[in-house]
Scaffold this motif. Structure first.
Motif, PDB file in Angstrom:
ATOM      1  N   ILE A 182     -12.954  20.066  45.094  1.00  0.00           N
ATOM      2  CA  ILE A 182     -13.275  20.563  46.321  1.00  0.00           C
ATOM      3  C   ILE A 182     -14.539  19.493  46.916  1.00  0.00           C
ATOM      4  O   ILE A 182     -14.916  18.854  45.971  1.00  0.00           O
ATOM      5  CB  ILE A 182     -13.923  22.172  46.398  1.00  0.00           C
ATOM      6  CG1 ILE A 182     -15.015  21.933  45.319  1.00  0.00           C
ATOM      7  CG2 ILE A 182     -12.864  23.024  45.855  1.00  0.00           C
ATOM      8  CD1 ILE A 182     -15.641  23.298  45.318  1.00  0.00           C
ATOM      9  N   PRO A 183     -14.851  19.526  48.271  1.00  0.00           N
ATOM     10  CA  PRO A 183     -15.960  18.876  48.741  1.00  0.00           C
ATOM     11  C   PRO A 183     -17.134  18.717  47.897  1.00  0.00           C
ATOM     12  O   PRO A 183     -17.594  19.732  47.453  1.00  0.00           O
ATOM     13  CB  PRO A 183     -16.038  19.149  50.118  1.00  0.00           C
ATOM     14  CG  PRO A 183     -14.667  19.781  50.209  1.00  0.00           C
ATOM     15  CD  PRO A 183     -14.212  20.448  49.103  1.00  0.00           C
ATOM     16  N   GLY A 184     -17.606  17.874  47.402  1.00  0.00           N
ATOM     17  CA  GLY A 184     -18.994  17.522  46.627  1.00  0.00           C
ATOM     18  C   GLY A 184     -18.760  17.744  45.113  1.00  0.00           C
ATOM     19  O   GLY A 184     -19.545  17.726  44.364  1.00  0.00           O
ATOM     20  N   GLU A 185     -17.619  18.375  44.660  1.00  0.00           N
ATOM     21  CA  GLU A 185     -17.366  18.247  43.375  1.00  0.00           C
ATOM     22  C   GLU A 185     -17.189  17.086  42.521  1.00  0.00           C
ATOM     23  O   GLU A 185     -16.693  16.088  42.933  1.00  0.00           O
ATOM     24  CB  GLU A 185     -15.998  19.232  42.943  1.00  0.00           C
ATOM     25  CG  GLU A 185     -15.729  19.527  41.581  1.00  0.00           C
ATOM     26  CD  GLU A 185     -14.445  20.497  41.339  1.00  0.00           C
ATOM     27  OE1 GLU A 185     -14.218  20.894  40.348  1.00  0.00           O
ATOM     28  OE2 GLU A 185     -13.703  20.490  42.357  1.00  0.00           O
ATOM     29  N   ARG A 186     -17.998  17.051  41.505  1.00  0.00           N
ATOM     30  CA  ARG A 186     -18.001  15.810  40.735  1.00  0.00           C
ATOM     31  C   ARG A 186     -17.560  15.891  39.296  1.00  0.00           C
ATOM     32  O   ARG A 186     -17.652  16.762  38.359  1.00  0.00           O
ATOM     33  CB  ARG A 186     -19.645  15.486  40.640  1.00  0.00           C
ATOM     34  CG  ARG A 186     -20.016  14.032  39.826  1.00  0.00           C
ATOM     35  CD  ARG A 186     -21.506  14.033  40.051  1.00  0.00           C
ATOM     36  NE  ARG A 186     -22.141  14.941  38.934  1.00  0.00           N
ATOM     37  CZ  ARG A 186     -22.751  15.763  39.331  1.00  0.00           C
ATOM     38  NH1 ARG A 186     -22.925  16.332  40.676  1.00  0.00           N
ATOM     39  NH2 ARG A 186     -23.499  16.702  38.434  1.00  0.00           N
ATOM     40  N   VAL A 187     -16.627  14.715  38.960  1.00  0.00           N
ATOM     41  CA  VAL A 187     -16.078  14.617  37.533  1.00  0.00           C
ATOM     42  C   VAL A 187     -17.170  14.135  36.568  1.00  0.00           C
ATOM     43  O   VAL A 187     -17.950  13.405  36.991  1.00  0.00           O
ATOM     44  CB  VAL A 187     -14.901  13.898  37.358  1.00  0.00           C
ATOM     45  CG1 VAL A 187     -14.616  13.485  36.029  1.00  0.00           C
ATOM     46  CG2 VAL A 187     -13.914  14.142  38.321  1.00  0.00           C
ATOM     47  N   GLU A 188     -17.259  14.824  35.565  1.00  0.00           N
ATOM     48  CA  GLU A 188     -18.507  14.790  34.492  1.00  0.00           C
ATOM     49  C   GLU A 188     -17.938  14.005  33.115  1.00  0.00           C
ATOM     50  O   GLU A 188     -18.322  13.056  33.028  1.00  0.00           O
ATOM     51  CB  GLU A 188     -19.128  15.913  34.035  1.00  0.00           C
ATOM     52  CG  GLU A 188     -19.902  16.596  35.185  1.00  0.00           C
ATOM     53  CD  GLU A 188     -21.276  15.876  35.498  1.00  0.00           C
ATOM     54  OE1 GLU A 188     -21.796  15.124  34.575  1.00  0.00           O
ATOM     55  OE2 GLU A 188     -21.505  16.058  36.701  1.00  0.00           O
TER      56      GLU A 188
ATOM     57  N   SER B  83      -4.011  15.656  30.369  1.00  0.00           N
ATOM     58  CA  SER B  83      -5.571  15.356  30.295  1.00  0.00           C
ATOM     59  C   SER B  83      -6.097  16.580  30.514  1.00  0.00           C
ATOM     60  O   SER B  83      -5.576  17.681  30.868  1.00  0.00           O
ATOM     61  CB  SER B  83      -5.679  14.147  31.533  1.00  0.00           C
ATOM     62  OG  SER B  83      -5.356  14.830  32.674  1.00  0.00           O
ATOM     63  N   PHE B  84      -7.740  16.559  30.219  1.00  0.00           N
ATOM     64  CA  PHE B  84      -8.289  17.498  30.669  1.00  0.00           C
ATOM     65  C   PHE B  84      -9.719  16.777  31.241  1.00  0.00           C
ATOM     66  O   PHE B  84     -10.301  16.004  30.754  1.00  0.00           O
ATOM     67  CB  PHE B  84      -8.772  18.605  29.754  1.00  0.00           C
ATOM     68  CG  PHE B  84      -9.179  17.998  28.279  1.00  0.00           C
ATOM     69  CD1 PHE B  84     -10.368  18.143  27.687  1.00  0.00           C
ATOM     70  CD2 PHE B  84      -8.287  17.030  27.473  1.00  0.00           C
ATOM     71  CE1 PHE B  84     -10.670  17.863  26.542  1.00  0.00           C
ATOM     72  CE2 PHE B  84      -8.502  16.839  26.174  1.00  0.00           C
ATOM     73  CZ  PHE B  84      -9.733  17.063  25.647  1.00  0.00           C
ATOM     74  N   VAL B  85     -10.071  17.461  32.210  1.00  0.00           N
ATOM     75  CA  VAL B  85     -11.388  17.012  33.059  1.00  0.00           C
ATOM     76  C   VAL B  85     -12.348  18.052  33.559  1.00  0.00           C
ATOM     77  O   VAL B  85     -12.195  19.387  33.731  1.00  0.00           O
ATOM     78  CB  VAL B  85     -10.867  16.705  34.351  1.00  0.00           C
ATOM     79  CG1 VAL B  85     -11.782  16.275  35.390  1.00  0.00           C
ATOM     80  CG2 VAL B  85      -9.609  15.613  34.458  1.00  0.00           C
ATOM     81  N   PHE B  86     -13.564  17.751  33.038  1.00  0.00           N
ATOM     82  CA  PHE B  86     -14.858  18.527  33.093  1.00  0.00           C
ATOM     83  C   PHE B  86     -15.414  17.999  34.560  1.00  0.00           C
ATOM     84  O   PHE B  86     -15.931  17.042  34.367  1.00  0.00           O
ATOM     85  CB  PHE B  86     -15.955  18.322  31.864  1.00  0.00           C
ATOM     86  CG  PHE B  86     -15.224  19.031  30.624  1.00  0.00           C
ATOM     87  CD1 PHE B  86     -15.297  20.371  30.548  1.00  0.00           C
ATOM     88  CD2 PHE B  86     -14.513  17.930  29.950  1.00  0.00           C
ATOM     89  CE1 PHE B  86     -14.853  20.664  28.931  1.00  0.00           C
ATOM     90  CE2 PHE B  86     -14.080  18.584  28.694  1.00  0.00           C
ATOM     91  CZ  PHE B  86     -14.338  19.992  28.189  1.00  0.00           C
ATOM     92  N   THR B  87     -15.531  18.986  35.272  1.00  0.00           N
ATOM     93  CA  THR B  87     -16.344  18.814  36.530  1.00  0.00           C
ATOM     94  C   THR B  87     -17.592  19.416  36.442  1.00  0.00           C
ATOM     95  O   THR B  87     -17.984  20.184  35.421  1.00  0.00           O
ATOM     96  CB  THR B  87     -15.805  19.047  37.857  1.00  0.00           C
ATOM     97  OG1 THR B  87     -15.542  20.415  38.065  1.00  0.00           O
ATOM     98  CG2 THR B  87     -13.944  18.751  37.728  1.00  0.00           C
ATOM     99  N   ASP B  88     -18.395  19.317  37.619  1.00  0.00           N
ATOM    100  CA  ASP B  88     -19.667  20.143  37.521  1.00  0.00           C
ATOM    101  C   ASP B  88     -19.462  21.723  37.816  1.00  0.00           C
ATOM    102  O   ASP B  88     -20.217  22.405  37.986  1.00  0.00           O
ATOM    103  CB  ASP B  88     -20.417  19.453  38.662  1.00  0.00           C
ATOM    104  CG  ASP B  88     -19.989  19.399  40.089  1.00  0.00           C
ATOM    105  OD1 ASP B  88     -19.069  19.281  40.255  1.00  0.00           O
ATOM    106  OD2 ASP B  88     -20.980  19.284  41.087  1.00  0.00           O
ATOM    107  N   LYS B  89     -18.077  21.757  38.220  1.00  0.00           N
ATOM    108  CA  LYS B  89     -17.943  23.299  38.576  1.00  0.00           C
ATOM    109  C   LYS B  89     -16.882  24.035  37.793  1.00  0.00           C
ATOM    110  O   LYS B  89     -16.824  25.242  37.516  1.00  0.00           O
ATOM    111  CB  LYS B  89     -17.298  23.465  39.859  1.00  0.00           C
ATOM    112  CG  LYS B  89     -18.091  22.584  41.075  1.00  0.00           C
ATOM    113  CD  LYS B  89     -17.908  23.113  42.237  1.00  0.00           C
ATOM    114  CE  LYS B  89     -19.005  22.653  43.342  1.00  0.00           C
ATOM    115  NZ  LYS B  89     -20.507  22.777  42.980  1.00  0.00           N
TER     116      LYS B  89
END
Length: 124
Positions: free
Chosen positions: A28-34, A43-49
């Protein structure tokens, strides 16, 4: 990621900027991958949300299933460090309703760093 490491089920880290571009359609807009990790094709991705898990299916890999788990749905998690004879570390994430996800990491990755990222979002 080495092929042997992938075959053994250990994850390798993906650069966050590359994952940000690769998963742009899902974010989503503004979501950031950590943090992002890859297991052969999955794969697995940790975002800020949230946590995003991908499951690439079939021989050709043309079909992909995406799981999106908001951090608020994570009830608890555990880490297991690598040892002398057990060369991989493990992360277990338990989700509301009793389901859980387990992922293994090779010894080169810091399971403590991953735990810190996850804790910073789950424990808000």
């Amino acid at each position: 990621m080495g092929l042997l490491s992938g075959v053994l089920g250990n994850a390798s880290e993906i650069e966050a900027g590359k994952a940000q571009a690769d998963f742009a359609q899902l974010l989503i807009p503004g979501e950031r991958v950590e943090k992002a990790y890859q297991l052969i094709r999955d794969s697995f991705v940790f975002t800020d949300k949230r946590l995003i898990l991908t499951d690439v299916q079939g021989m050709t890999g043309s079909k992909t299933e995406y799981h999106s788990i908001p951090y608020r749905a994570i009830t608890h998690f555990s880490i297991e460090t690598s040892g002398t004879f057990d060369l991989d570390a493990e992360l277990k994430i338990f989700i509301t309703g009793g389901a859980h996800i387990a992922k293994r990491f090779n010894k080169k990755l810091s399971i403590y760093e991953l735990q810190t990222v996850l804790a910073s979002y789950v424990l808000r």
